[in-house]
Write a protein that holds these residues in place. Sequence first.
Motif, short mmCIF file in Angstrom:
data_model
loop_
_atom_site.label_atom_id
_atom_site.label_comp_id
_atom_site.label_asym_id
_atom_site.label_seq_id
_atom_site.Cartn_x
_atom_site.Cartn_y
_atom_site.Cartn_z
N PHE A 175 0.84 -1.20 0.00
CA PHE A 175 0.00 0.00 0.00
C PHE A 175 0.88 1.25 0.00
O PHE A 175 0.61 2.20 -0.74
CB PHE A 175 -0.93 0.04 1.22
CG PHE A 175 -2.17 -0.79 1.09
CD1 PHE A 175 -3.08 -0.56 0.08
CD2 PHE A 175 -2.44 -1.80 1.99
CE1 PHE A 175 -4.25 -1.31 -0.05
CE2 PHE A 175 -3.59 -2.56 1.89
CZ PHE A 175 -4.50 -2.32 0.87
N ARG A 176 1.92 1.25 0.83
CA ARG A 176 2.80 2.41 0.92
C ARG A 176 3.51 2.68 -0.40
O ARG A 176 3.66 3.82 -0.82
CB ARG A 176 3.83 2.20 2.04
CG ARG A 176 4.71 3.44 2.26
CD ARG A 176 5.73 3.23 3.32
NE ARG A 176 6.78 2.35 2.79
CZ ARG A 176 7.82 1.94 3.48
NH1 ARG A 176 7.98 2.29 4.74
NH2 ARG A 176 8.71 1.15 2.95
N GLU A 177 3.93 1.62 -1.07
CA GLU A 177 4.68 1.76 -2.32
C GLU A 177 3.79 1.71 -3.56
O GLU A 177 4.29 1.67 -4.68
CB GLU A 177 5.78 0.69 -2.36
CG GLU A 177 6.79 0.93 -1.25
CD GLU A 177 7.83 -0.16 -1.11
OE1 GLU A 177 7.84 -1.12 -1.93
OE2 GLU A 177 8.64 -0.07 -0.17
N ARG B 174 -7.83 -8.10 -12.51
CA ARG B 174 -6.47 -7.56 -12.45
C ARG B 174 -6.40 -6.15 -11.87
O ARG B 174 -5.47 -5.39 -12.15
CB ARG B 174 -5.80 -7.65 -13.81
CG ARG B 174 -5.53 -9.08 -14.24
CD ARG B 174 -4.71 -9.14 -15.51
NE ARG B 174 -4.30 -10.49 -15.82
CZ ARG B 174 -5.06 -11.38 -16.47
NH1 ARG B 174 -6.26 -11.05 -16.87
NH2 ARG B 174 -4.60 -12.59 -16.73
N ILE B 175 -7.40 -5.79 -11.07
CA ILE B 175 -7.32 -4.55 -10.31
C ILE B 175 -6.29 -4.73 -9.20
O ILE B 175 -5.53 -3.83 -8.89
CB ILE B 175 -8.70 -4.17 -9.72
CG1 ILE B 175 -9.64 -3.75 -10.85
CG2 ILE B 175 -8.57 -3.07 -8.67
CD1 ILE B 175 -11.08 -3.57 -10.42
N LYS C 188 -3.42 -0.72 -4.29
CA LYS C 188 -4.04 0.61 -4.17
C LYS C 188 -5.43 0.51 -3.58
O LYS C 188 -6.21 -0.36 -3.93
CB LYS C 188 -4.10 1.27 -5.54
CG LYS C 188 -2.73 1.52 -6.11
CD LYS C 188 -2.79 2.10 -7.50
CE LYS C 188 -1.41 2.30 -8.03
NZ LYS C 188 -1.07 1.50 -9.14
N ASP C 189 -5.69 1.43 -2.68
CA ASP C 189 -7.01 1.58 -2.10
C ASP C 189 -7.12 3.04 -1.66
O ASP C 189 -6.19 3.55 -1.03
CB ASP C 189 -7.19 0.66 -0.89
CG ASP C 189 -8.55 0.78 -0.26
OD1 ASP C 189 -9.47 0.07 -0.71
OD2 ASP C 189 -8.72 1.60 0.67
N PRO C 190 -8.23 3.70 -2.00
CA PRO C 190 -8.32 5.13 -1.67
C PRO C 190 -8.29 5.42 -0.17
O PRO C 190 -7.95 6.53 0.22
CB PRO C 190 -9.66 5.55 -2.28
CG PRO C 190 -10.40 4.30 -2.58
CD PRO C 190 -9.39 3.21 -2.72
#
Length: 179
Positions: A54-56, A147-148, A60-62
Amino acid sequence: MWLSAEARADVEAGKAKAQACVACHGPMGNSTDRQYPVLAGQPARYTYLQLKDFRERRRKDPRMSPIAAKLSKDDMQDLADYFAAQKPAPIDFKADSVAVEGGSRKSATELCAKCHPNNFSGQNEVPRVAGQHYQYIVKQLQDFRSRIRTNDAGNMGSVARNLTDEDIRNLASYIANLH
């Protein structure tokens, strides 16, 4: 644990840092909100790697990405060890027995237990998915299929790409029903 004795994260520090996680992931990582995963009992290595992804921005997640962007390596290790030390609470899910049986059969066909052994309890980089929220499992399988979500070296993507919506619902029913 996956850390050496010298590098062992501070579980008490993780407890203090985890207070920021309670709003979504619940007390001690036991989320009651079906859209957020239960973190209690997750393998420390898995949680650390997810926070790092998530950090890099490999995952991804808002909501999570901005939070993880502020975490140091020590923060992530402390949080991972804290959540690994917590006991997962049973979730409130009433599974349809036909869907559970269908999920059990599909799990056997797809050889899910090869990567998720010990009744889906998780190990190392593999998450504990047993007893995870049905809605969360469905979303993750859909994200792998479309593939999200790709931060798994292609393992789940290759399995999920051939799953039908019914397969996903059945697998989620089966897995959420495990304790």
